[in-house]
Structures are given as C-alpha cells and as structure tokens.
Scaffold this motif. Sequence first.
Motif, mmCIF file in Angstrom:
data_model
loop_
_atom_site.group_PDB
_atom_site.id
_atom_site.type_symbol
_atom_site.label_atom_id
_atom_site.label_comp_id
_atom_site.label_asym_id
_atom_site.label_seq_id
_atom_site.Cartn_x
_atom_site.Cartn_y
_atom_site.Cartn_z
ATOM 1 N N THR A 62 22.095 43.758 34.670
ATOM 2 C CA THR A 62 21.123 43.567 33.709
ATOM 3 C C THR A 62 21.093 41.953 33.259
ATOM 4 O O THR A 62 21.877 41.184 33.986
ATOM 5 N N GLY A 63 20.033 41.482 32.839
ATOM 6 C CA GLY A 63 19.798 40.048 32.457
ATOM 7 C C GLY A 63 18.394 39.708 32.382
ATOM 8 O O GLY A 63 17.590 40.503 32.453
ATOM 9 N N GLU A 64 18.311 38.148 32.455
ATOM 10 C CA GLU A 64 17.147 37.709 32.285
ATOM 11 C C GLU A 64 17.094 36.356 33.072
ATOM 12 O O GLU A 64 18.064 35.935 33.116
ATOM 13 N N GLY A 65 16.009 36.045 33.628
ATOM 14 C CA GLY A 65 16.045 34.799 34.098
ATOM 15 C C GLY A 65 14.722 34.671 35.125
ATOM 16 O O GLY A 65 13.913 35.638 34.701
ATOM 17 N N CYS A 66 14.720 33.660 36.076
ATOM 18 C CA CYS A 66 13.421 33.310 36.565
ATOM 19 C C CYS A 66 13.305 34.286 37.880
ATOM 20 O O CYS A 66 14.240 35.284 37.971
#
Length: 139
Positions: A62-66
């Motif tokens: 899971t995560g967030e980013g470019c």
Amino acid sequence: MSLNNLDTLYRQVIMDHYKNPKNKGELEGDALTIDMNNPTCGDRIQLQLQIEDGMVKDAKFTGEGCSISMSSASMMTQAIKGKKVSEALQMSSSFSNMMLGEDEEFEDDIQALQGVSKFPARIKCATLAWKAMEKAVKE
Ligand code: ZN
C-alpha cells in the motif's frame, strides 16, 4: 522529469501499472511488514511479504507516491511472487544496476523503467519498493 521524456511504449506500461496496480492491498495473517519512504519525492510504501521455505509466497503493498514509485512497486511484487528469496534479491541487484545505466534484461514489465536511469532525481522513486523488499527479507 516528465514522463513525456520516456519512450511512449514504456510510458504506457508504467501508466498501466500506476492506474491498475498489481498486488495493492494488505496481506492477511503473518507477514513481514516494512515501511519505507522517499522524502525527496514524497513517496511512501508499506510492503508486506509472506515468506515460506525460502520462497516469496505472497507480496502486497500500500502507499502513495508518484507514478514511477507506485508502478515500480506493482511490477516488483508481481515479479518476486513465487520466486525464491535469493532470486528476488538477485533481481533487486540487477534492478539497481539498471538504474546505474547498465544493460540488464528483465523478461517482464520491469524493463519499462529502464529509462528512469537517465533521470537521477527519480531513481530513488524506482528503487523504493526494491529497497523495502531487501530490507524486509534481510531482517
Ligand atoms: Zn517519486
């Protein structure tokens, strides 16, 4: 760096993984869990691995980013699932070499990230998931 600087075909592969990531979510039961982030870009990832008998039985993140960090996590989890831990580490080292501009052959979508090696500021985006995987199996 704009993704426009990457080869069109490769850009498409990266965007496909970004929009429809593989193995996104959380594992149930016992899993190795590693959080890692890339402050220069703001990418963050939580990687979960299920290792049994020296094999990567399952992998999710899971995560967030470019788009580069997230597509790389999607490709990496896809590539290591069902592989031996030693093979996964070997792939990770090949990936690092590719980011250093060396010729490396990947048989799957990972090859699409090769162009990132030309943009040093974004290499950490591409290697984030791989570094998380290395840390998880070495601990
Ligand atoms: Zn990034």
